[in-house]
Design an enzyme around this catalytic site. Structure first.
Site, PDB file in Angstrom:
ATOM      1  N   ARG A   1       0.818  -1.216   0.000  1.00 30.89           N
ATOM      2  CA  ARG A   1       0.000   0.000   0.000  1.00 30.89           C
ATOM      3  C   ARG A   1       0.852   1.267   0.000  1.00 30.89           C
ATOM      4  O   ARG A   1       1.835   1.388   0.725  1.00 30.89           O
ATOM      5  CB  ARG A   1      -0.912  -0.009   1.224  1.00 30.89           C
ATOM      6  CG  ARG A   1      -1.947   1.086   1.197  1.00 30.89           C
ATOM      7  CD  ARG A   1      -3.043   0.777   2.160  1.00 30.89           C
ATOM      8  NE  ARG A   1      -2.595   0.918   3.539  1.00 30.89           N
ATOM      9  CZ  ARG A   1      -3.446   1.021   4.569  1.00 30.89           C
ATOM     10  NH1 ARG A   1      -4.741   0.985   4.346  1.00 30.89           N
ATOM     11  NH2 ARG A   1      -2.991   1.141   5.787  1.00 30.89           N
TER      12      ARG A   1
ATOM     13  N   ARG B   1      -1.138  -6.302  13.763  1.00 33.92           N
ATOM     14  CA  ARG B   1      -2.441  -5.612  13.734  1.00 33.92           C
ATOM     15  C   ARG B   1      -3.557  -6.552  13.307  1.00 33.92           C
ATOM     16  O   ARG B   1      -4.631  -6.569  13.885  1.00 33.92           O
ATOM     17  CB  ARG B   1      -2.393  -4.446  12.735  1.00 33.92           C
ATOM     18  CG  ARG B   1      -1.776  -3.198  13.258  1.00 33.92           C
ATOM     19  CD  ARG B   1      -2.285  -1.951  12.563  1.00 33.92           C
ATOM     20  NE  ARG B   1      -2.284  -1.947  11.109  1.00 33.92           N
ATOM     21  CZ  ARG B   1      -1.236  -1.679  10.341  1.00 33.92           C
ATOM     22  NH1 ARG B   1      -0.078  -1.396  10.883  1.00 33.92           N
ATOM     23  NH2 ARG B   1      -1.342  -1.667   9.029  1.00 33.92           N
TER      24      ARG B   1
END
Ligand SMILES: [Zn+2]
Length: 214
Positions: free
Chosen positions: A122, A166
């Site tokens: 990303r 995460r």
């Protein structure tokens, strides 16, 4: 709902554009309340600055204020909240006191491995946070935003170990939250391992009360 990388923000903006729903993202709400120095914003800032989690009552309070600002004639699409069952319960109670309720919960389903791959490639633009992906959605010119020409960068917490951590935390909390909404008959699952346009089409059909084949 859905893991990071499932396209929640992208889909929420599209739904706002196509259906008139007001997109209320918890991160934006928190930042705006702190910037505008509202009473709840100032309280939240104390926790935020101390590196602590903002208590659910404060977050729910800020969201209710944001929902109130939208006005009674528009429905609201919540993005990024609730993330835990405790938050979902606090939200239900607060909405109940206003005679409001959650009508529908959508889970964007994406295998953890696919989410990891999407996040690791990303890229964000410095000017407006436009999102690209090195592999699946590269910019026309390497390192430059197609829309505003600003520099593209990788977020500091988008490195493999941080992403993995995460997603594992998310997976643990999400299971309980899915159960909470599923047991109330509110949950719809949409396959997010597809092109963004296909997902949007299913979401629009879902909001219009149609059935989804995903
Ligand atoms: Zn940009």
């Amino acid at each position: 709902m859905g893991p990071q990388g499932a396209g929640k923000g992208t889909q929420a903006s599209e739904l706002q554009r196509l259906t008139g729903l007001a997109h209320v993202a918890s991160g934006d709400v928190l930042r705006a309340a702190i910037r505008d120095e509202t009473e709840l914003g100032m309280q939240a800032k104390k926790y935020y600055d101390a590196g602590e989690l903002v208590p659910d009552e404060i977050t729910v309070g800020m969201l209710l204020e944001a929902i109130h600002k939208v006005g009674a004639d528009r429905d609201v699409l919540l993005d990024g909240f609730p993330r835990t069952v405790a938050q979902a319960q606090a939200l239900d109670e607060a909405l109940g006191r206003l005679g409001e309720r959650i009508d529908l919960v959508v889970e964007l389903e994406l295998p953890i491995e696919v989410a990891k791959e999407r996040l690791s490639g990303r890229l964000l633009c410095r000017a407006h946070g436009h999102v690209y992906n090195e592999r699946t959605q590269p910019p026309k010119t390497r390192g430059v935003c197609d829309i505003d020409g600003s520099e593209l960068y990788q977020r500091a917490d988008d490195y493999p170990e941080a992403i993995e951590k995460r997603l594992r935390i998310w997976e643990r909390e999400n299971g309980q939250l899915v159960e909470y909404y599923d047991s109330r008959g509110l949950l719809c699952r949409v396959n997010a391992d597809r092109a963004p346009g296909e997902i949007t089409a299913d979401l629009v059909a879902l909001l219009q009360g149609g059935s989804v084949v995903a």
